[in-house]
Design a protein around this motif. Sequence first.
Motif, PDB file in Angstrom:
ATOM      1  N   CYS A   1     -14.029  -0.593   4.805  1.00  0.00           N
ATOM      2  CA  CYS A   1     -13.092   0.186   4.295  1.00  0.00           C
ATOM      3  C   CYS A   1     -12.079  -0.862   3.752  1.00  0.00           C
ATOM      4  O   CYS A   1     -12.232  -1.580   4.787  1.00  0.00           O
ATOM      5  CB  CYS A   1     -12.155   1.473   5.447  1.00  0.00           C
TER       6      CYS A   1
ATOM      7  N   LYS B   1      -5.712   1.174   0.629  1.00  0.00           N
ATOM      8  CA  LYS B   1      -5.409   1.468  -0.946  1.00  0.00           C
ATOM      9  C   LYS B   1      -4.505   0.822  -1.373  1.00  0.00           C
ATOM     10  O   LYS B   1      -3.909   0.381  -2.112  1.00  0.00           O
ATOM     11  CB  LYS B   1      -5.745   3.120  -1.214  1.00  0.00           C
ATOM     12  N   ARG B   2      -3.302   1.593  -0.483  1.00  0.00           N
ATOM     13  CA  ARG B   2      -1.988   1.674  -0.436  1.00  0.00           C
ATOM     14  C   ARG B   2      -0.831   2.291   0.783  1.00  0.00           C
ATOM     15  O   ARG B   2      -1.347   2.548   1.813  1.00  0.00           O
ATOM     16  CB  ARG B   2      -1.463   1.840  -2.247  1.00  0.00           C
ATOM     17  N   GLU B   3      -0.294   1.474   0.998  1.00  0.00           N
ATOM     18  CA  GLU B   3       1.083   0.965   1.964  1.00  0.00           C
ATOM     19  C   GLU B   3       2.064   2.874   1.244  1.00  0.00           C
ATOM     20  O   GLU B   3       2.365   1.984   0.103  1.00  0.00           O
ATOM     21  CB  GLU B   3       1.763  -0.099   2.087  1.00  0.00           C
ATOM     22  N   GLY B   4       2.886   2.752   2.511  1.00  0.00           N
ATOM     23  CA  GLY B   4       3.824   4.385   2.448  1.00  0.00           C
ATOM     24  C   GLY B   4       4.934   3.616   3.560  1.00  0.00           C
ATOM     25  O   GLY B   4       4.967   2.958   3.658  1.00  0.00           O
TER      26      GLY B   4
ATOM     27  N   HIS C   1       3.115   6.045   6.556  1.00  0.00           N
ATOM     28  CA  HIS C   1       1.298   6.169   6.463  1.00  0.00           C
ATOM     29  C   HIS C   1       0.556   4.868   5.482  1.00  0.00           C
ATOM     30  O   HIS C   1       1.653   4.207   4.495  1.00  0.00           O
ATOM     31  CB  HIS C   1       0.720   7.245   6.375  1.00  0.00           C
TER      32      HIS C   1
ATOM     33  N   LEU D   1      -2.547   4.448   3.704  1.00  0.00           N
ATOM     34  CA  LEU D   1      -4.318   4.830   2.908  1.00  0.00           C
ATOM     35  C   LEU D   1      -5.007   4.022   3.114  1.00  0.00           C
ATOM     36  O   LEU D   1      -4.989   3.173   2.355  1.00  0.00           O
ATOM     37  CB  LEU D   1      -3.872   5.253   1.924  1.00  0.00           C
ATOM     38  N   TRP D   2      -6.334   5.236   3.936  1.00  0.00           N
ATOM     39  CA  TRP D   2      -7.454   4.038   3.936  1.00  0.00           C
ATOM     40  C   TRP D   2      -8.211   4.448   3.292  1.00  0.00           C
ATOM     41  O   TRP D   2      -8.402   5.361   3.427  1.00  0.00           O
ATOM     42  CB  TRP D   2      -7.703   3.823   5.337  1.00  0.00           C
ATOM     43  N   ILE D   3      -9.156   4.049   2.082  1.00  0.00           N
ATOM     44  CA  ILE D   3     -10.539   4.869   2.284  1.00  0.00           C
ATOM     45  C   ILE D   3     -11.644   3.703   2.405  1.00  0.00           C
ATOM     46  O   ILE D   3     -12.619   2.767   2.633  1.00  0.00           O
ATOM     47  CB  ILE D   3      -9.867   4.133   0.303  1.00  0.00           C
TER      48      ILE D   3
ATOM     49  N   THR E   1     -10.558   9.550   1.952  1.00  0.00           N
ATOM     50  CA  THR E   1      -9.271   8.826   1.827  1.00  0.00           C
ATOM     51  C   THR E   1      -8.752   9.052   2.979  1.00  0.00           C
ATOM     52  O   THR E   1      -8.730  10.517   3.204  1.00  0.00           O
ATOM     53  CB  THR E   1      -8.050   9.149   1.010  1.00  0.00           C
ATOM     54  N   GLU E   2      -7.638   8.111   4.166  1.00  0.00           N
ATOM     55  CA  GLU E   2      -7.691   8.750   5.361  1.00  0.00           C
ATOM     56  C   GLU E   2      -5.718   8.338   5.212  1.00  0.00           C
ATOM     57  O   GLU E   2      -6.144   6.837   5.149  1.00  0.00           O
ATOM     58  CB  GLU E   2      -8.251   8.494   5.882  1.00  0.00           C
ATOM     59  N   ALA E   3      -4.865   9.186   5.791  1.00  0.00           N
ATOM     60  CA  ALA E   3      -3.559   8.102   6.038  1.00  0.00           C
ATOM     61  C   ALA E   3      -3.579   7.752   7.692  1.00  0.00           C
ATOM     62  O   ALA E   3      -4.372   8.930   8.235  1.00  0.00           O
ATOM     63  CB  ALA E   3      -2.902   9.136   5.975  1.00  0.00           C
TER      64      ALA E   3
END
Length: 59
Positions: free
Chosen positions: A15, A18-21, A24, A26-28, A35-37
């Motif tokens: 995995c 994907k991006r940082e919030g 949270h 996001l991992w893919i 995709t999961e937070a």
Amino acid sequence: MKRRDLERKLRIAGCYLKREGSSHALWINPKTGVTEAVPRHAEIKEPLTKRILKNLNAE
């Protein structure tokens, strides 16, 4: 479980981030497209850790 340990397990399973919030990340899983937070807490409770690993097929 520490967040860095969970992230290490996710990377080993293939995995990637994907991006940082703000609260949270996001991992893919590229194999499945799921995709999961992942919360940005230092410590993540065990039931949530198990659910994230299961959803991303990273067990």
